[in-house]
Write a protein that holds these residues in place. Structure first.
Motif, PDB file in Angstrom:
ATOM      1  N   UNK A 158       0.842  -1.199   0.000  1.00  0.00           N
ATOM      2  CA  UNK A 158       0.000   0.000   0.000  1.00  0.00           C
ATOM      3  C   UNK A 158       0.875   1.246   0.000  1.00  0.00           C
ATOM      4  N   UNK A 159       0.220   2.391  -0.171  1.00  0.00           N
ATOM      5  CA  UNK A 159       0.884   3.683  -0.021  1.00  0.00           C
ATOM      6  C   UNK A 159      -0.176   4.738   0.253  1.00  0.00           C
ATOM      7  N   UNK A 160       0.266   5.884   0.758  1.00  0.00           N
ATOM      8  CA  UNK A 160      -0.679   6.998   0.947  1.00  0.00           C
ATOM      9  C   UNK A 160       0.092   8.287   1.144  1.00  0.00           C
ATOM     10  N   UNK A 161      -0.616   9.384   0.985  1.00  0.00           N
ATOM     11  CA  UNK A 161      -0.055  10.717   1.189  1.00  0.00           C
ATOM     12  C   UNK A 161      -0.185  11.072   2.664  1.00  0.00           C
ATOM     13  N   UNK A 162       0.931  11.512   3.298  1.00  0.00           N
ATOM     14  CA  UNK A 162       0.905  11.868   4.712  1.00  0.00           C
ATOM     15  C   UNK A 162       0.284  13.257   4.865  1.00  0.00           C
ATOM     16  N   UNK A 163      -0.539  13.427   5.850  1.00  0.00           N
ATOM     17  CA  UNK A 163      -1.234  14.697   6.059  1.00  0.00           C
ATOM     18  C   UNK A 163      -0.342  15.748   6.715  1.00  0.00           C
ATOM     19  N   UNK A 164      -0.547  16.987   6.304  1.00  0.00           N
ATOM     20  CA  UNK A 164       0.164  18.143   6.850  1.00  0.00           C
ATOM     21  C   UNK A 164      -0.574  18.598   8.109  1.00  0.00           C
ATOM     22  N   UNK A 165       0.103  18.608   9.242  1.00  0.00           N
ATOM     23  CA  UNK A 165      -0.557  18.922  10.514  1.00  0.00           C
ATOM     24  C   UNK A 165      -1.158  20.324  10.532  1.00  0.00           C
ATOM     25  N   UNK A 166      -0.580  21.254   9.764  1.00  0.00           N
ATOM     26  CA  UNK A 166      -1.096  22.621   9.755  1.00  0.00           C
ATOM     27  C   UNK A 166      -2.459  22.700   9.082  1.00  0.00           C
ATOM     28  N   UNK A 167      -2.708  21.788   8.131  1.00  0.00           N
ATOM     29  CA  UNK A 167      -3.918  21.869   7.326  1.00  0.00           C
ATOM     30  C   UNK A 167      -4.910  20.761   7.640  1.00  0.00           C
ATOM     31  N   UNK A 168      -4.418  19.553   7.832  1.00  0.00           N
ATOM     32  CA  UNK A 168      -5.282  18.403   8.101  1.00  0.00           C
ATOM     33  C   UNK A 168      -4.723  17.696   9.329  1.00  0.00           C
TER      34      UNK A 168
END
Length: 782
Positions: free
Chosen positions: A185-195
């Motif tokens: 699998x893979x995924x995009x890591x979320x930006x703490x400032x935005x999400x």
């Protein structure tokens, strides 16, 4: 003012009898408060006993993982592959397996996003709020499954159902068998400032670097238990994770200048650490205080470098239910070895220079303090490491590692609030190693079983840190406003449905346990029972029933009324002293009794009319012949007949009866009212006229015949000056005013201020023009 009555001995005995056998006015209500919990608790069986202990046939599943994962520091992506060995210890045959894909809450169309509610927009909105709102709408951080294969590398059929994935088995998995399969699998890591979330990255604009805190990042087995079968309730963001125990071997690939911290023990230190770092790490094992493995100066230099390639860090963790990690080139790293009841633990902290000087001063000390206190109240900490990491997540827990957010100001100063926020959040998150990482409760259903119990132990740990530690939760007086508020739901409410989540899942259950320990059971008995529960359910799946039953089984105290009131209802504590009456034994001696009546009559207030009528001319004074016997008769004068009658009565009494009639005791009848509905012990401070005091502690069972109102007789030789309920603020009583008899005057203060008349638009315009003229003149002068 106290009311006083005098009556004969037989009347006193009748009064005492009536008080002890009060009539029940509301039969259902009275029975409800002390009705046993049997209808709420599951029937005991071979898996879970009536005592609250695991049964002789208790079982639980097992999931072992071998994972390879890489962090793409250029695109902030995670790429992973894993092999899972799932062992079916249940007596059931399984045709399919359920796997959690928790990061699917970051899909734009996830239930977590779609079911979020909002308030009306205001006229002014900060840029940051709108930026986050739009980013959440666009960001897709959902898990992209690239393959699911069996042990022979053949594709397996699977179905993704939001945050869950069902894998269909080619052959049913029978009891005692193990199935192996792999997922990529893979995924995009979320930006703490935005999400935001429990996992994210933090970007530092000043130096262009990142801190990654990675959690619920791999497809992981959902729990399958004897109580609920598959725990595959959808992840909506609040109800956390229910998982199985197993062993993990995890290879984490990151840029070669990154420091990686993770669940478990580092297996390849020679490949990823310098000789100096390895030497410092060895010294830290026996250090008396934390020492740097990576110093602040080295971390600053590291921030300026560029990676030359990649390194793979290998970690191994045994008998854990989850795995998390963090990595960054910004990390300072300090460590200290500590003996926890015979288990040598490496306490370690990872943080950027932005965390200094707060983190090097308090983080590792907080870890060690937590392990010492929690181990004393529960069980010896069983793992080899305990880690605290500073990054974008304010507070979140995983086996052996936790993420904590508080930092000082940019100039290195910090407020008192931030200092204690850091210590408290580290205690709390490290404490979660015990609940639920080891005592493995179902967080998706019952948040209070880990957050409430952990917050209670956090309070105990904070109070052992220093004198007057400013604990937010734990003290009963701190929960009273919530307990009296409307819109509550019982603690025994599903996690995702609980209102006022903080007080409901953290504060109220923690306070309940503190009240249970201090007021209901006593420290010694509570501590033994709580430790029994903790040790019974180490590395197992307890339910609320197991906790309730164990606490009663190990203490010998019937607590059903307590669980019903605090956990199954929204009643609150509000006990009022409604009335106090003083009774004394009538001696039957006319010389004594009539003198008392005379004193009472003389002390009676004179009416206004009688006072004004004194100066009126009285006819009987003008004509004395109108006066007769009754003008000088006083019914309170003692007659010879009354004396003879008393002598006859007294002479017929036995010696014991004479002592009773001559008793000097005061009999106070105190009426209590249960205004809030929550039955609780009655703690009464009795203050006497001579300045001394006593404390009367009455168990909650005083309410068992009538949960709305009760009466208690207090017999004392001293005169009572006043009474105070809950003098030590130990029952979370929401209204202290009615705890006093006589009532105390309510005190408050008000501030004086001048109202400023707002400027009208013409005045504003005029001021602007005058300012322009001044500015123009100033520019001309220059």
């Amino acid at each position: 003012m106290k009311k006083m009555q005098f009556f004969c001995l037989s009347t006193l005995f009748l009064c005492l009898l009536s008080i002890s056998a009060q009539v029940v006015n509301d039969k259902y209500n009275q029975a409800d408060k002390f009705r046993q919990l049997d209808e709420h608790l599951r029937t005991p069986n071979a898996y879970r006993t009536a005592s609250g202990a695991p049964g002789h046939e208790y079982w639980q599943q097992r999931a072992d993982y071998v994972i390879n994962v890489e962090i793409d520091d250029e695109k902030q992506r995670l790429i992973g592959s894993e092999k899972i060995a799932y062992t079916n210890h249940s007596p059931d045959t399984l045709k399919y397996l359920w796997v959690q894909l928790d990061n699917n809450i970051f899909a734009p169309d996830s239930d977590a996003v779609l079911t979020q509610t909002s308030n009306p927009l205001s006229e002014e909105i900060p840029f940051a709020v709108l930026r986050r709102t739009l980013a959440r709408k666009k960001f897709d951080g959902s898990v992209k499954i690239t393959s699911v294969k069996d042990a022979f590398d053949l594709p397996m059929e699977y179905h993704i159902v939001k945050t869950m994935m069902r894998i269909d088995l080619e052959s049913p998995l029978k009891s005692g068998e193990t199935v192996s399969f792999s997922i990529s699998w893979n995924y995009q890591i979320n930006d703490s400032r935005l999400v935001g979330g429990r996992t994210s990255y933090e970007y530092f604009k000043e130096d262009g670097n990142y801190i990654y805190e990675i959690a619920h990042w791999y497809p992981r087995m959902a729990a399958y238990t004897d109580v609920h079968g598959w725990q595959h309730k959808q992840f909506l963001g609040r109800g956390e994770f229910t998982l199985e125990f197993g062993d993990f071997l995890v290879r984490i690939t990151a840029p070669d200048d990154h420091i990686v911290s993770a669940t478990g023990v580092l297996q390849n230190a020679k490949e990823v650490l310098s000789e100096k770092q390895r030497q410092r790490l060895e010294e830290a094992k026996t250090a008396k205080t934390p020492i740097f493995i990576v110093t602040p100066e080295e971390a600053k230099l590291n921030e300026k470098k560029k990676p030359k390639g990649k390194k793979t860090w290998v970690f191994k963790a045994e008998n854990v239910r989850d795995f998390a990690f963090a990595n960054s080139r910004k990390f300072i790293w300090d460590a200290q070895g500590h003996n926890v009841s015979g288990n040598h633990v490496m306490a370690m902290s990872f943080y950027p220079n932005e965390g200094e000087p707060l983190w090097s001063k308090y983080s590792t000390h907080s870890i060690i303090h937590t392990l010492d206190v929690y181990s004393r109240y529960t069980f010896k900490y069983p793992y080899p490491v305990a880690i605290s990491v500073n990054g974008p997540v304010f507070g979140m827990e995983y086996p052996m590692i936790c993420f904590n957010g508080p930092r000082p100001e940019k100039d290195g100063t910090y407020s008192k609030r931030i200092k204690y926020a850091l210590i408290s959040v580290i205690i709390h998150e490290v404490g979660h190693n015990y609940f639920p990482m080891i005592v493995n409760s179902d967080e998706r259903r019952w948040t209070w079983m880990d957050e409430g119990l952990n917050t209670f132990l956090q309070y105990l740990s904070e109070q052992e840190w220093e004198e007057n530690y400013p604990s937010r939760r734990g003290e009963p007086k701190n929960i009273t406003s919530y307990m009296a508020s409307s819109g509550q739901v019982p603690i025994m409410t599903h996690s995702d449905s609980a209102l006022q989540f903080g007080p409901n899942a953290y504060g109220k259950p923690a306070t309940a346990l503190n009240v249970l320990r201090e007021t209901v059971m006593g420290r010694k008995l509570f501590d033994k029972a709580f430790k029994e529960y903790s040790q019974r359910w180490m590395f197992k799946h307890p339910t609320p029933e197991d906790f309730f039953r164990t606490m009663e089984d190990a203490s010998g105290v019937d607590l059903d009324w307590f669980w019903r009131g605090w956990f199954y209802s929204t009643d609150h504590t509000d006990i009022s002293i409604e009335d106090v009456r003083l009774y004394n034994v009538d001696t039957r001696n006319p010389e004594i009794e009539k003198q008392l009546l005379r004193e009472k009559r003389d002390a009676s207030p004179e009416t206004l009319s009688k006072k004004r009528n004194k100066n009126l001319t009285k006819r009987a004074n003008l004509y004395p012949e109108l006066k007769d016997f009754y003008n000088t008769y006083d019914r309170l004068d003692v007659t010879s007949g009354e004396l003879k009658s008393f002598e006859k009565f007294f002479g017929g009494l036995t010696e014991e009866e004479r002592k009773l009639i001559e008793t000097k005791y005061n009999f106070y009848s105190v009426s209590f009212k249960n205004v809030g509905g929550l039955v609780m012990p009655v703690i009464l401070q009795i203050n006497y006229d001579d300045g001394s005091s006593d404390e009367l502690r009455i168990p909650a069972e005083i309410w068992r015949y009538n949960s709305k109102s009760v009466m208690k007789m207090i017999i004392t030789e001293k005169k009572i000056a006043n009474l105070v309920l809950d003098p030590h603020l130990e029952t979370a009583d929401t209204d202290l005013h009615n705890n006093h008899y006589p009532r105390k005057i309510r005190e408050s203060r008000f501030k004086l201020f001048k109202r400023k008349k707002p400027k009208n638009p013409m005045q504003v315009k005029k001021q602007e023009e005058e300012k322009k003229k001044k500015d123009s003149k100033k520019e001309g002068d220059e």
